[in-house]
Design an enzyme around this catalytic site. Structure first.
Site, PDB file in Angstrom:
ATOM      1  N   HIS A 137       0.827  -1.209   0.000  1.00  0.00           N
ATOM      2  CA  HIS A 137       0.000   0.000   0.000  1.00  0.00           C
ATOM      3  C   HIS A 137       0.858   1.255   0.000  1.00  0.00           C
ATOM      4  O   HIS A 137       2.064   1.187   0.233  1.00  0.00           O
ATOM      5  CB  HIS A 137      -0.887   0.016   1.251  1.00  0.00           C
ATOM      6  CG  HIS A 137      -0.095   0.176   2.501  1.00  0.00           C
ATOM      7  ND1 HIS A 137       0.476  -0.900   3.158  1.00  0.00           N
ATOM      8  CD2 HIS A 137       0.283   1.271   3.199  1.00  0.00           C
ATOM      9  CE1 HIS A 137       1.160  -0.460   4.193  1.00  0.00           C
ATOM     10  NE2 HIS A 137       1.067   0.866   4.245  1.00  0.00           N
ATOM     11  N   HIS A 153       5.974   6.425  -0.450  1.00  0.00           N
ATOM     12  CA  HIS A 153       6.745   5.218  -0.711  1.00  0.00           C
ATOM     13  C   HIS A 153       5.892   3.987  -0.420  1.00  0.00           C
ATOM     14  O   HIS A 153       4.997   4.033   0.417  1.00  0.00           O
ATOM     15  CB  HIS A 153       8.024   5.196   0.136  1.00  0.00           C
ATOM     16  CG  HIS A 153       7.765   5.084   1.606  1.00  0.00           C
ATOM     17  ND1 HIS A 153       7.403   6.157   2.394  1.00  0.00           N
ATOM     18  CD2 HIS A 153       7.807   3.996   2.436  1.00  0.00           C
ATOM     19  CE1 HIS A 153       7.239   5.740   3.636  1.00  0.00           C
ATOM     20  NE2 HIS A 153       7.474   4.434   3.691  1.00  0.00           N
TER      21      HIS A 153
HETATM   22  P1  2AM Z   1       6.518   2.196   6.405  1.00  0.00           P
HETATM   23  O1  2AM Z   1       6.032   1.193   5.413  1.00  0.00           O
HETATM   24  O2  2AM Z   1       7.637   3.041   5.886  1.00  0.00           O
HETATM   25  O3  2AM Z   1       6.827   1.575   7.739  1.00  0.00           O
HETATM   26  C1  2AM Z   1       1.392   1.430   8.531  1.00  0.00           C
HETATM   27  O4  2AM Z   1       2.313   1.271   9.534  1.00  0.00           O
HETATM   28  C2  2AM Z   1       1.883   2.393   7.474  1.00  0.00           C
HETATM   29  O5  2AM Z   1       2.104   3.691   8.059  1.00  0.00           O
HETATM   30  C3  2AM Z   1       3.182   2.016   6.792  1.00  0.00           C
HETATM   31  O6  2AM Z   1       3.067   2.309   5.427  1.00  0.00           O
HETATM   32  C4  2AM Z   1       4.208   2.880   7.459  1.00  0.00           C
HETATM   33  O7  2AM Z   1       5.295   3.218   6.648  1.00  0.00           O
HETATM   34  C5  2AM Z   1       3.408   4.128   7.735  1.00  0.00           C
HETATM   35  N1  2AM Z   1       3.954   4.923   8.831  1.00  0.00           N
HETATM   36  C6  2AM Z   1       4.307   6.224   8.765  1.00  0.00           C
HETATM   37  N2  2AM Z   1       4.742   6.654   9.940  1.00  0.00           N
HETATM   38  C7  2AM Z   1       4.693   5.613  10.777  1.00  0.00           C
HETATM   39  C8  2AM Z   1       5.036   5.418  12.155  1.00  0.00           C
HETATM   40  N3  2AM Z   1       5.495   6.403  12.920  1.00  0.00           N
HETATM   41  N4  2AM Z   1       4.853   4.200  12.667  1.00  0.00           N
HETATM   42  C9  2AM Z   1       4.391   3.185  11.923  1.00  0.00           C
HETATM   43  N5  2AM Z   1       4.038   3.301  10.642  1.00  0.00           N
HETATM   44  C10 2AM Z   1       4.195   4.508  10.071  1.00  0.00           C
END
Ligand code: 2AM
Length: 189
Positions: free
Chosen positions: A55, A140
């Site tokens: 996602h 991303h």
């Molecule tokens: P990531 O894939 O780079 O971990 C669910 O966790 C989604 O929220 C993921 O896409 C994650 O990105 C994003 N996300 C952004 N900030 C976050 C945080 N502080 N903690 C966990 N997930 C975060």
């Protein structure tokens, strides 16, 4: 992602939530295949994101109490009047974030309509009293965690899909990895 939408546990405790868009089935399959291919060619090792979980996060909200969940949805409802509409998203690059050990898919040029949607959402949530991360938005799509990658190949062709909806998603950590369940969906015309 679970296919059946279930009501979040709104009776007690908190729910970890974020707003996101999900690639369509074809794009998700291609993105999952790409990570598999990189692993197969020994260009990357790490924990692959399950295809169903691939996602693009719009806004990460974090832990929200039961009563705040409805406030969150009401705030998100308001953004439909701010001119957001459907747009194409094209993954054009595969990158490795060495510091975070993340392999991710990214777009070369961020669609202005994605920025509009994220800005509208952030404004609506701030107005409703939610405190959001101050980090600049870096779209991303995480394909592998705890990754260790060598030089990555260029994509032969972009992996694109039309973004026609966004959603609020519940995130749960389980022994077999994260489980994401949509709570509410908002269409983009
Ligand atoms: P990531 O894939 O780079 O971990 C669910 O966790 C989604 O929220 C993921 O896409 C994650 O990105 C994003 N996300 C952004 N900030 C976050 C945080 N502080 N903690 C966990 N997930 C975060």
């Amino acid at each position: 992602m679970r296919t059946t939408e279930s009501n979040p546990d709104i009776s007690e405790g908190t729910t970890r939530v974020f707003f996101a868009i999900w690639p369509d089935d074809a794009a998700r399959k291609q993105l999952a295949g790409l990570a598999e291919q990189l692993r197969g060619e020994a260009l990357c090792v790490g924990r692959k994101t399950k295809a169903e979980n691939i996602h693009l996060t719009l806004v990460f909200v974090g832990e929200v109490g039961a009563s705040k969940l409805e406030t969150l949805c009401l705030a998100a409802d308001r953004i439909k009047d701010s001119g957001t509409s459907a747009f194409d998203f094209a993954v054009e690059e595969i990158r490795y974030w060495k510091r975070n050990r993340i392999l991710y898919a990214a777009t070369g040029g961020i669609p202005p309509k994605l920025i509009d949607l994220v800005s509208a959402l952030e404004n609506a949530l701030s107005t409703a009293g939610f405190t959001l991360e101050q980090r600049a938005y870096k779209p991303h799509i995480t394909l592998m965690r705890d990754a260790s990658c060598q030089t990555l190949p260029e994509l032969a062709e972009p992996i694109a899909w039309q973004v026609r909806e966004w959603m609020l998603v519940k995130s749960e950590q389980t022994s077999s990895g994260p489980v994401y369940t949509p709570i509410r969906r908002w269409p983009l015309a």
